[in-house]
Design an enzyme around this catalytic site. Sequence first.
Site, PDB file in Angstrom:
ATOM      1  CB  THR A 121      -0.901  -0.008   1.243  1.00 43.24           C
ATOM      2  OG1 THR A 121      -1.638  -1.229   1.247  1.00 43.24           O
ATOM      3  CG2 THR A 121      -1.846   1.159   1.232  1.00 43.24           C
ATOM      4  CG  ASN A 208      -7.886  -0.368   4.024  1.00 42.15           C
ATOM      5  OD1 ASN A 208      -8.729  -1.243   3.792  1.00 42.15           O
ATOM      6  ND2 ASN A 208      -6.593  -0.622   4.115  1.00 42.15           N
ATOM      7  N   GLY A 253     -17.705  -1.055  19.200  1.00 38.70           N
ATOM      8  CA  GLY A 253     -16.819  -1.614  20.222  1.00 38.70           C
ATOM      9  C   GLY A 253     -15.631  -0.700  20.488  1.00 38.70           C
ATOM     10  CB  CYS A 260      -4.434  -2.313   6.862  1.00 41.48           C
ATOM     11  SG  CYS A 260      -3.274  -3.522   6.222  1.00 41.48           S
ATOM     12  CE  LYS A 263       0.639   0.401   6.777  1.00 38.39           C
ATOM     13  NZ  LYS A 263       1.077   0.545   5.389  1.00 38.39           N
TER      14      LYS A 263
HETATM   15  C1  UDX Z   1       2.870  -4.578   3.808  1.00 37.58           C
HETATM   16  C2  UDX Z   1       2.660  -3.089   3.839  1.00 37.58           C
HETATM   17  O1  UDX Z   1       3.278  -2.602   4.998  1.00 37.58           O
HETATM   18  C3  UDX Z   1       1.206  -2.759   3.837  1.00 37.58           C
HETATM   19  O2  UDX Z   1       1.052  -1.394   3.622  1.00 37.58           O
HETATM   20  C4  UDX Z   1       0.481  -3.437   2.747  1.00 37.58           C
HETATM   21  O3  UDX Z   1      -0.893  -3.259   2.898  1.00 37.58           O
HETATM   22  C5  UDX Z   1       0.760  -4.854   2.730  1.00 37.58           C
HETATM   23  O4  UDX Z   1       2.152  -5.120   2.732  1.00 37.58           O
HETATM   24  P1  UDX Z   1       2.994  -6.432   5.521  1.00 37.58           P
HETATM   25  O5  UDX Z   1       3.037  -7.477   4.465  1.00 37.58           O
HETATM   26  O6  UDX Z   1       2.265  -6.730   6.738  1.00 37.58           O
HETATM   27  O7  UDX Z   1       2.415  -5.087   4.977  1.00 37.58           O
HETATM   28  O8  UDX Z   1       4.509  -5.953   5.786  1.00 37.58           O
HETATM   29  P2  UDX Z   1       5.580  -6.545   6.690  1.00 37.58           P
HETATM   30  O9  UDX Z   1       5.042  -7.644   7.546  1.00 37.58           O
HETATM   31  O10 UDX Z   1       6.257  -5.344   7.253  1.00 37.58           O
HETATM   32  O11 UDX Z   1       6.485  -7.285   5.606  1.00 37.58           O
HETATM   33  C6  UDX Z   1       7.400  -6.628   4.822  1.00 37.58           C
HETATM   34  C7  UDX Z   1       8.494  -7.621   4.457  1.00 37.58           C
HETATM   35  O12 UDX Z   1       9.271  -7.095   3.467  1.00 37.58           O
HETATM   36  C8  UDX Z   1       9.377  -7.901   5.648  1.00 37.58           C
HETATM   37  O13 UDX Z   1       9.561  -9.289   5.737  1.00 37.58           O
HETATM   38  C9  UDX Z   1      10.691  -7.207   5.280  1.00 37.58           C
HETATM   39  O14 UDX Z   1      11.795  -7.895   5.810  1.00 37.58           O
HETATM   40  C10 UDX Z   1      10.626  -7.302   3.820  1.00 37.58           C
HETATM   41  N1  UDX Z   1      11.442  -6.315   3.132  1.00 37.58           N
HETATM   42  C11 UDX Z   1      11.293  -5.022   3.440  1.00 37.58           C
HETATM   43  C12 UDX Z   1      12.291  -6.733   2.100  1.00 37.58           C
HETATM   44  O15 UDX Z   1      12.390  -7.882   1.854  1.00 37.58           O
HETATM   45  N2  UDX Z   1      13.000  -5.840   1.404  1.00 37.58           N
HETATM   46  C13 UDX Z   1      12.964  -4.544   1.695  1.00 37.58           C
HETATM   47  O16 UDX Z   1      13.623  -3.759   1.055  1.00 37.58           O
HETATM   48  C14 UDX Z   1      12.098  -4.123   2.738  1.00 37.58           C
HETATM   49  C1  UDX Z   2      -8.300  -4.486   6.602  1.00 33.62           C
HETATM   50  C2  UDX Z   2      -9.251  -4.506   5.411  1.00 33.62           C
HETATM   51  O1  UDX Z   2     -10.441  -5.186   5.782  1.00 33.62           O
HETATM   52  C3  UDX Z   2      -8.592  -5.240   4.245  1.00 33.62           C
HETATM   53  O2  UDX Z   2      -9.424  -5.210   3.087  1.00 33.62           O
HETATM   54  C4  UDX Z   2      -7.284  -4.549   3.911  1.00 33.62           C
HETATM   55  O3  UDX Z   2      -6.597  -5.185   2.886  1.00 33.62           O
HETATM   56  C5  UDX Z   2      -6.400  -4.506   5.117  1.00 33.62           C
HETATM   57  O4  UDX Z   2      -7.070  -3.891   6.197  1.00 33.62           O
HETATM   58  P1  UDX Z   2      -7.560  -6.150   8.492  1.00 33.62           P
HETATM   59  O5  UDX Z   2      -6.603  -5.127   8.935  1.00 33.62           O
HETATM   60  O6  UDX Z   2      -7.120  -7.565   8.432  1.00 33.62           O
HETATM   61  O7  UDX Z   2      -8.100  -5.782   7.004  1.00 33.62           O
HETATM   62  O8  UDX Z   2      -8.772  -6.064   9.508  1.00 33.62           O
HETATM   63  P2  UDX Z   2     -10.358  -5.894   9.431  1.00 33.62           P
HETATM   64  O9  UDX Z   2     -11.011  -7.217   9.426  1.00 33.62           O
HETATM   65  O10 UDX Z   2     -10.681  -4.945   8.395  1.00 33.62           O
HETATM   66  O11 UDX Z   2     -10.595  -5.192  10.856  1.00 33.62           O
HETATM   67  C6  UDX Z   2      -9.960  -3.978  11.104  1.00 33.62           C
HETATM   68  C7  UDX Z   2     -10.307  -3.477  12.494  1.00 33.62           C
HETATM   69  O12 UDX Z   2     -11.647  -3.021  12.525  1.00 33.62           O
HETATM   70  C8  UDX Z   2     -10.162  -4.527  13.593  1.00 33.62           C
HETATM   71  O13 UDX Z   2      -9.576  -3.912  14.720  1.00 33.62           O
HETATM   72  C9  UDX Z   2     -11.618  -4.905  13.879  1.00 33.62           C
HETATM   73  O14 UDX Z   2     -11.797  -5.295  15.234  1.00 33.62           O
HETATM   74  C10 UDX Z   2     -12.343  -3.585  13.633  1.00 33.62           C
HETATM   75  N1  UDX Z   2     -13.755  -3.737  13.241  1.00 33.62           N
HETATM   76  C11 UDX Z   2     -14.058  -4.430  12.097  1.00 33.62           C
HETATM   77  C12 UDX Z   2     -14.747  -3.131  14.033  1.00 33.62           C
HETATM   78  O15 UDX Z   2     -14.477  -2.509  15.051  1.00 33.62           O
HETATM   79  N2  UDX Z   2     -16.056  -3.256  13.631  1.00 33.62           N
HETATM   80  C13 UDX Z   2     -16.408  -3.940  12.494  1.00 33.62           C
HETATM   81  O16 UDX Z   2     -17.608  -4.012  12.197  1.00 33.62           O
HETATM   82  C14 UDX Z   2     -15.375  -4.546  11.704  1.00 33.62           C
END
Ligand code: UDX
Ligand code: UDX
Length: 426
Positions: A121, A208, A253, A260, A263
Amino acid sequence: MRICIAGAGYVGLTTAAALADFGHEVICVDMEESKIESLRQGKVPIYEPGLDELIKKNVKKNTLLFSSQVEESIRDYPIILIAVGTPSQEDGSSNLTFINQVVEVIASTTNVYKIIITKSTVPPGTNEWIHQTLVAKGINEDLFDVVSNPEFLREGLALWDLYHPNKIVFGTKTSRPIKELKKLYVRGKAPYIFTSLTGAELIKYASNAFLATKISFANEMARICDAYEVDYADIAKGLGTDPRIGRYFLNSGLGFGGSCLPKDLSSLKHSALRKKVETKLLDAVREVNDAQIELYLNKLMTELPDLTEKQITVWGVTFKPGTDDLRSSPAITLINKLIEKGCRVHTHDPMVQLELPGVHSHTDQYESVTDSDALIISTEWPQFLESDWSEVKSRMKGSIVLDARNCIDEKLVRRQGLVYLGVGKQ
Ligand code: UDX
Ligand code: UDX
């Protein structure tokens, strides 16, 4: 297709496993050698239902490889999928350092045609910047296409979302890569949405931000219901029957957390301000969300005015059920507030043994409420809804049950002589 995925994090790993299972030849690279080493030994560093098996199956089929040879892999594969982290910075903007690092490697290794797909993202304009950067580094535009392909995966349901997407979004500068892109996913009935690079980036943020807006609306409505002594659940049911509104994401709640929503909300605000666009609505969504912890603490203090030295049990520490992820978990924020107020905090979570100074973490749900003055449900894990409230009653010193996820049947709780507290629940 031969695909190299840069970043073996949450999105990189789930996407790599699914694409390999769709029949592509996938290599997933990460700069963290230890992570790659454990993946090679079949140890998956994150919890996601079904991911372990899917990775093992495709490693066995040789359609999925792991490597820390980032440069070689990016050079040798015609399709690069960027899934590195874009963490938040102090000012709410996204840190693009890791994206830049991958772009540098692509610039220094591109000598045959490549499709560069950004799945991380990223703020609006980033993919345009990637395109311009490669040109500025002397890469001929005929040798590459940059594509924005945001993910919409939900933690705990990521593989389901990959196999049953509700849309597939591709942002491109030209139509040239589209034929290849259409071979990437098994899309079922999901529509393709083709738009510009920046259009695709904004679809992700808007999605989001809208989900967050729905949750903050639900929480504000629950407050109004509470004041009128009405069950918010009835209002949510009424709202949800309208297809223009939809019944999902109306659960009130403690508010939204995770890696996500918070952020992306900040990053979208920052992107808007960069263009001198005010974000009154996004600001309100954040404000309502941030105020939920205090709202529930005040509710608790209607029964326990002085929390000093009180023993409080918190059930659920992850940001939502079905994951082991604690990133921006509202439950953790609540626990820190309770500690600030002088409470002795005990916790239980089906997935995570919380290690936090001043917190006693229990593996046994009922042991965790022994001698407690109050119990707070902060993450709506299914097993909490099926709790044996007579057992809870017999073990607690106090009798207060605060339902901070509006998920517990208050009648069952009251039947055991416990005091049920909720917001928008009578
Ligand atoms: C990431 C983004 O942060 C988020 O915005 C997007 O929605 C989904 O992808 P996430 O997959 O949870 O989220 O990221 P993270 O768990 O931080 O994984 C990133 C990975 O990339 C880490 O394993 C890190 O070591 C790796 N990385 C980062 C590389 O391999 N090369 C790099 O240059 C930087
Ligand atoms: C979210 C988006 O759903 C997904 O499409 C995107 O790619 C990444 O971000 P995720 O972060 O896994 O996914 O969580 P999600 O299931 O969306 O819940 C987000 C937060 O909202 C949680 O803390 C959840 O407890 C809260 N939530 C969700 C509520 O408080 N009320 C609701 O009705 C639904």
